[in-house]
Scaffold this active site. Structure first.
Site, PDB file in Angstrom:
ATOM      1  N   CYS A 182       0.801  -1.185   0.017  1.00 27.20           N
ATOM      2  CA  CYS A 182       0.038   0.010   0.072  1.00 27.20           C
ATOM      3  C   CYS A 182       0.751   1.269   0.153  1.00 27.20           C
ATOM      4  CB  CYS A 182      -0.911   0.038   0.994  1.00 27.20           C
ATOM      5  SG  CYS A 182      -2.029  -1.574   1.077  1.00 27.20           S
ATOM      6  N   TYR A 217      21.355  -6.592  -3.520  1.00 26.79           N
ATOM      7  CA  TYR A 217      20.839  -5.754  -3.224  1.00 26.79           C
ATOM      8  C   TYR A 217      19.278  -5.785  -3.295  1.00 26.79           C
ATOM      9  CZ  TYR A 217      25.608  -3.713  -2.797  1.00 26.79           C
ATOM     10  OH  TYR A 217      26.775  -3.352  -2.324  1.00 26.79           O
TER      11      TYR A 217
HETATM   12  N1  LLP Z   1      33.010  -1.925   0.005  1.00 29.65           N
HETATM   13  C1  LLP Z   1      32.323  -0.718   0.910  1.00 29.65           C
HETATM   14  C2  LLP Z   1      32.867   0.006   1.737  1.00 29.65           C
HETATM   15  C3  LLP Z   1      30.644  -0.594   0.549  1.00 29.65           C
HETATM   16  O1  LLP Z   1      30.503   0.413   1.268  1.00 29.65           O
HETATM   17  C4  LLP Z   1      30.296  -1.059  -0.600  1.00 29.65           C
HETATM   18  C5  LLP Z   1      28.894  -0.841  -0.814  1.00 29.65           C
HETATM   19  C6  LLP Z   1      31.099  -2.334  -1.419  1.00 29.65           C
HETATM   20  C7  LLP Z   1      32.217  -2.542  -0.869  1.00 29.65           C
HETATM   21  C8  LLP Z   1      30.404  -2.862  -2.403  1.00 29.65           C
HETATM   22  O2  LLP Z   1      30.051  -2.222  -3.466  1.00 29.65           O
HETATM   23  P1  LLP Z   1      29.591  -2.757  -4.860  1.00 29.65           P
HETATM   24  O3  LLP Z   1      30.784  -3.704  -5.357  1.00 29.65           O
HETATM   25  O4  LLP Z   1      28.345  -3.588  -4.621  1.00 29.65           O
HETATM   26  O5  LLP Z   1      29.231  -1.809  -5.585  1.00 29.65           O
HETATM   27  N2  LLP Z   1      21.998  -0.678  -1.943  1.00 29.65           N
HETATM   28  C9  LLP Z   1      22.313   0.149  -2.965  1.00 29.65           C
HETATM   29  C10 LLP Z   1      23.979   0.013  -3.011  1.00 29.65           C
HETATM   30  C11 LLP Z   1      24.738   0.235  -1.867  1.00 29.65           C
HETATM   31  C12 LLP Z   1      26.020  -0.033  -1.735  1.00 29.65           C
HETATM   32  C13 LLP Z   1      26.743   0.115  -0.599  1.00 29.65           C
HETATM   33  N3  LLP Z   1      28.084  -0.182  -0.361  1.00 29.65           N
HETATM   34  C14 LLP Z   1      21.894  -0.443  -4.219  1.00 29.65           C
HETATM   35  O6  LLP Z   1      20.961  -1.375  -4.338  1.00 29.65           O
HETATM   36  O7  LLP Z   1      22.299   0.177  -5.358  1.00 29.65           O
END
Ligand code: LLP
Length: 425
Positions: free
Chosen positions: A353, A381
């Site tokens: 909702c 995610y």
């Molecule tokens: N290392 C650190 C310190 C981080 O904060 C993050 C992601 C990663 C690695 C991994 O990053 P990646 O390889 O996944 O880009 N919920 C959001 C994404 C938040 C990312 C937070 N930090 C989304 O759904 O797009």
């Protein structure tokens, strides 16, 4: 006939009219396990990991999977068995990776708000290092380590102040972000860390943001970090490792992210040119290891024609797939059974909702109630950010390995949801 439908999802294909993940027909999975259902391809995860590992072959480098992207125990097992380390951000994630068989020495602990209890537990587990984000955190960590009679290994997360060219909610390396230690304060923070009795400085890290689809922000950040390494070591504080933070973005729609091995080629060339090629290197990818390995299967409940919009109401919602509501993110939506019927334009929405509960806008679909759809790029995610909003049980998850299907998480029922609640006397 078989055709891959999404770059980066090599194991998602139509065979004839039916959508398959590896050798499993997704319509069969949905019928057996119900919907919404997350399905992940083990081979896709391993091929995404292999692209990083190929890129730094022969170097002293390690992938630490950022499990915030998908923390299912079975997914962690796949990566632990493939030699991955892990980047954790909470005590809960620490327990998950230990339960999945990781060794303490394969774990790095990121995050701006570690509690004393989390620090203590991570020290007991003998983790590789704490990625510390502020001077107050250095002081607290030193104190906790002294209480436990150890010295905590630390890396400081420095904020390189570069624009990752991504969504503002997932940009983290700019001035004004809550993350990291400002570039100009980094040397002083390292001097403080080196002077604290409970700490042992081991490295430096940064993380500029997520869903990055270009190499240039990584190179800019690397240059800024290497300038700091030079200054910090000139001050007599040696650094063993350099950690680049999160990994690459993925294809949701028409993005063209570089391949992981191509990113490494550019990073290594820059490191070599500046004389840092022999360092221990780390990267913490999350999304790019799991995002396109996963799909969310959902059933069409109702078609609701409207004056301005037609709605296709599905049984998955923002509690299962929060990214559209949170970031206006795009996820492709495709039928499990391809058809030649004439498509109609719909907003694809869930039963929650909230007007924000949409999964796709203005999508062309030839759908009927009872049809099954797949929401793509749902490995990262999605389930890890899922909630029980509207008292909706979280979805089930399966891991596909060739023609074998492992149920890795049962669907949450009402009893699961109220287990910790108490009625008044
Ligand atoms: N290392 C650190 C310190 C981080 O904060 C993050 C992601 C990663 C690695 C991994 O990053 P990646 O390889 O996944 O880009 N919920 C959001 C994404 C938040 C990312 C937070 N930090 C989304 O759904 O797009």
């Amino acid at each position: 006939m078989s055709a891959t439908i999404l770059p980066g999802a090599p194991h998602l294909q139509y065979r004839g009219d039916a959508l398959y993940l590896e050798d499993v027909r997704l319509a069969d999975l949905a019928r057996e396990h119900g919907t919404p259902l997350f399905a992940y391809s083990r081979a896709s995860m391993l091929s995404a990991l292999a692209a990083y590992q190929r890129g730094f072959a022969g170097r002293n480098a390690k992938v630490c999977y950022a499990l915030k992207a998908n923390s299912a125990l079975a997914v962690l097992q796949v990566f632990a068995r493939a030699g991955c380390g892990f980047d954790i951000v909470s005590g809960g994630e620490l327990e998950r990776v230990l339960a999945a068989g990781a060794r303490g020495s394969d774990i790095i602990f990121s995050g701006v708000g570690k509690t004393r209890r989390e620090m203590r537990r991570a020290l007991e587990a003998g983790i590789h290092c704490f990625n510390v984000e502020s001077e107050p955190e250095l002081e607290v960590l030193s104190g906790v380590a002294m209480e436990t009679g150890t010295r905590a290994p630390v890396s400081l997360r420095v904020n390189p102040d570069v624009n990752p060219l991504t969504h503002p909610y997932i940009s983290t390396g700019l001035k004004g972000s809550k993350f990291g230690i400002a570039h100009k304060e980094a040397l002083r923070a390292y001097q403080r860390a080196a002077a604290l009795p409970g700490l042992r400085v081991v490295g430096i890290d940064c993380h500029i943001g997520s869903q990055i689809t270009q190499v240039s922000p990584y190179l800019d950040a690397l240059d800024r970090v290497l300038d700091l390494v030079t200054a910090i070591e000139a001050a007599g504080i040696p650094l063993q490792h350099i950690d680049f933070g999160g990994g690459l973005g993925i294809v949701y729609n028409a993005e063209q992210p570089p391949a992981a091995d191509a990113l490494w080629q550019r990073l290594l060339a820059r490191l070599d040119a500046r004389g840092f090629g022999e360092r221990q290197l780390m990267i913490e990818p999350g999304r790019s290891l799991v995002g396109n390995a996963g799909v969310c299967l959902t059933e069409v409940l109702y078609l609701k024609p409207g004056e301005q919009k037609n709605f296709c109401v599905i049984d998955a919602a923002m509690n299962d797939l929060p990214r559209p509501a949170m970031y206006e993110a795009f996820h492709q939506i495709v039928p499990l059974q391809a058809t030649t019927a004439k498509p109609v334009t719909y907003d694809v929405v869930g039963p929650v909702c909230e007007s924000g509960d949409w999964i796709g806008r203005d999508r062309k679909l030839a759908a009927q109630p009872g049809d099954l759809l797949a929401v793509l790029s749902a490995g990262a995610y999605c389930m890890s950010m899922a909630s029980n909003y509207n008292t909706r049980g979280r979805a089930a998850e399966v891991l596909v390995d060739g023609a074998t299907v492992h149920l890795i998480r049962e669907r949450e029922d009402f009893a699961d949801q109220v287990r910790k609640e108490k009625l008044l006397p």
